[in-house]
Design an enzyme around this catalytic site. Structure first.
Site, PDB file in Angstrom:
ATOM      1  N   LYS A  55       0.834  -1.208   0.000  1.00 33.41           N
ATOM      2  CA  LYS A  55       0.000   0.000   0.000  1.00 33.41           C
ATOM      3  C   LYS A  55       0.862   1.248   0.000  1.00 33.41           C
ATOM      4  O   LYS A  55       1.906   1.269   0.648  1.00 33.41           O
ATOM      5  CB  LYS A  55      -0.832   0.052   1.288  1.00 33.41           C
ATOM      6  CG  LYS A  55      -2.027  -0.852   1.327  1.00 33.41           C
ATOM      7  CD  LYS A  55      -2.878  -0.417   2.530  1.00 33.41           C
ATOM      8  CE  LYS A  55      -3.675  -1.544   3.106  1.00 33.41           C
ATOM      9  NZ  LYS A  55      -4.283  -1.211   4.384  1.00 33.41           N
ATOM     10  N   ARG A 104     -15.679  -4.547  12.104  1.00 31.13           N
ATOM     11  CA  ARG A 104     -16.723  -3.575  11.814  1.00 31.13           C
ATOM     12  C   ARG A 104     -17.983  -4.236  11.265  1.00 31.13           C
ATOM     13  O   ARG A 104     -19.025  -3.640  11.213  1.00 31.13           O
ATOM     14  CB  ARG A 104     -16.221  -2.536  10.815  1.00 31.13           C
ATOM     15  CG  ARG A 104     -15.474  -1.414  11.463  1.00 31.13           C
ATOM     16  CD  ARG A 104     -14.617  -0.692  10.479  1.00 31.13           C
ATOM     17  NE  ARG A 104     -13.551  -1.553  10.014  1.00 31.13           N
ATOM     18  CZ  ARG A 104     -12.515  -1.132   9.288  1.00 31.13           C
ATOM     19  NH1 ARG A 104     -12.440   0.130   8.948  1.00 31.13           N
ATOM     20  NH2 ARG A 104     -11.581  -1.968   8.918  1.00 31.13           N
ATOM     21  N   SER A 142      -9.783   4.348   8.084  1.00 29.28           N
ATOM     22  CA  SER A 142      -8.706   5.292   7.755  1.00 29.28           C
ATOM     23  C   SER A 142      -8.860   5.782   6.315  1.00 29.28           C
ATOM     24  O   SER A 142      -8.624   6.947   6.019  1.00 29.28           O
ATOM     25  CB  SER A 142      -7.348   4.616   7.918  1.00 29.28           C
ATOM     26  OG  SER A 142      -7.142   4.264   9.265  1.00 29.28           O
TER      27      SER A 142
HETATM   28  P1  ADP Z   1      -5.615  -2.711   7.802  1.00 30.21           P
HETATM   29  O1  ADP Z   1      -4.502  -1.790   7.407  1.00 30.21           O
HETATM   30  O2  ADP Z   1      -5.199  -4.060   8.308  1.00 30.21           O
HETATM   31  O3  ADP Z   1      -6.761  -2.755   6.835  1.00 30.21           O
HETATM   32  P2  ADP Z   1      -6.214  -0.791   9.864  1.00 30.21           P
HETATM   33  O4  ADP Z   1      -4.839  -0.377  10.074  1.00 30.21           O
HETATM   34  O5  ADP Z   1      -7.167   0.238   9.342  1.00 30.21           O
HETATM   35  O6  ADP Z   1      -6.319  -2.123   9.061  1.00 30.21           O
HETATM   36  O7  ADP Z   1      -6.856  -1.340  11.193  1.00 30.21           O
HETATM   37  C1  ADP Z   1      -6.250  -2.265  12.042  1.00 30.21           C
HETATM   38  C2  ADP Z   1      -7.312  -2.984  12.842  1.00 30.21           C
HETATM   39  O8  ADP Z   1      -8.252  -2.072  13.355  1.00 30.21           O
HETATM   40  C3  ADP Z   1      -8.132  -4.004  12.052  1.00 30.21           C
HETATM   41  O9  ADP Z   1      -8.429  -5.081  12.919  1.00 30.21           O
HETATM   42  C4  ADP Z   1      -9.391  -3.255  11.716  1.00 30.21           C
HETATM   43  O10 ADP Z   1     -10.487  -4.121  11.523  1.00 30.21           O
HETATM   44  C5  ADP Z   1      -9.558  -2.437  12.968  1.00 30.21           C
HETATM   45  N1  ADP Z   1     -10.369  -1.241  12.737  1.00 30.21           N
HETATM   46  C6  ADP Z   1     -10.187  -0.273  11.835  1.00 30.21           C
HETATM   47  N2  ADP Z   1     -11.155   0.660  11.906  1.00 30.21           N
HETATM   48  C7  ADP Z   1     -11.998   0.254  12.904  1.00 30.21           C
HETATM   49  C8  ADP Z   1     -13.224   0.763  13.459  1.00 30.21           C
HETATM   50  N3  ADP Z   1     -13.799   1.865  12.995  1.00 30.21           N
HETATM   51  N4  ADP Z   1     -13.792   0.072  14.471  1.00 30.21           N
HETATM   52  C9  ADP Z   1     -13.225  -1.068  14.917  1.00 30.21           C
HETATM   53  N5  ADP Z   1     -12.101  -1.605  14.423  1.00 30.21           N
HETATM   54  C10 ADP Z   1     -11.487  -0.962  13.436  1.00 30.21           C
END
Ligand code: ADP
Length: 175
Positions: A55, A104, A142
């Site tokens: 990414k 989520r 994000s």
């Molecule tokens: P990735 O880069 O692995 O897609 P992120 O860095 O965004 O994921 O997130 C890391 C963790 O946090 C994952 O387990 C993701 O499901 C969780 N996560 C992200 N956003 C949320 C949210 N709004 N509520 C709950 N868990 C979240």
């Protein structure tokens, strides 16, 4: 007092650590919720920021780490680290008994199932613990935060204040 000391001695003196891996580009209120609730179950949460290879990220790794550290500056039970390579190795290095992940909804479930199946093969001793997102953070990701901020939208209700400021600076600079 004597009784208290006796009770304390009968408990194992181990600190139970969870490793919470992700990109955190940037950290949102959804992530903060998972860490905060994770601290109810674990003594310590080590947040592991992944050095992405596939990414392209908005914030550099060290910037993402600095923002995440700033968010948890008042929480001594949270540590922020960066890692490359295998997540299970980083989790072992952190002394974690479990990996912490947030869910989520069904969209996350498929990927999380694949991930945990592979991680269990790599490190059978490491459990993955999932916490369901709070209702107010269900729609927060994000990616969405980056997109809304890029077009000048207000993200202050879904990210911590230091992150909102960093996003505003980032997109003001690119105008
Ligand atoms: P990735 O880069 O692995 O897609 P992120 O860095 O965004 O994921 O997130 C890391 C963790 O946090 C994952 O387990 C993701 O499901 C969780 N996560 C992200 N956003 C949320 C949210 N709004 N509520 C709950 N868990 C979240």
């Amino acid at each position: 007092m004597k009784e208290m000391a006796e009770i304390d001695q009968s408990r194992p003196a181990t600190v139970r650590t969870a490793f919470y891996p992700g990109s955190f580009d940037p950290i949102t209120n959804g992530h903060v919720g998972i860490v905060t609730r994770g601290l109810r179950v674990f003594d310590r949460v080590v947040i592991g920021l992944l050095r992405n290879i596939s990414k392209t990220s908005l914030f550099e790794l060290e910037e993402r780490a600095a923002l995440t550290r700033a968010v948890f500056a008042d929480q001594p039970r949270v540590e922020v680290r960066t890692f490359g390579g295998l997540m299970v190795d980083a989790a072992r290095d952190a002394g974690a008994v479990a990996v912490l992940r947030g869910l989520r909804g069904v969209a996350d479930f498929d990927y999380e199932l694949q991930l945990s199946t592979m991680n269990t093969r790599l490190a059978p001793e490491l459990e993955t613990v999932y916490l369901m997102t709070e209702r107010e953070n269900f729609h927060v990701s994000s990616k969405l935060v980056r997109e809304v901020a890029m077009f000048g939208g207000d993200v202050s209700t879904v990210v911590p204040p230091v992150v909102a400021e960093a996003l505003a600076r980032r997109f003001a600079a690119s105008k």
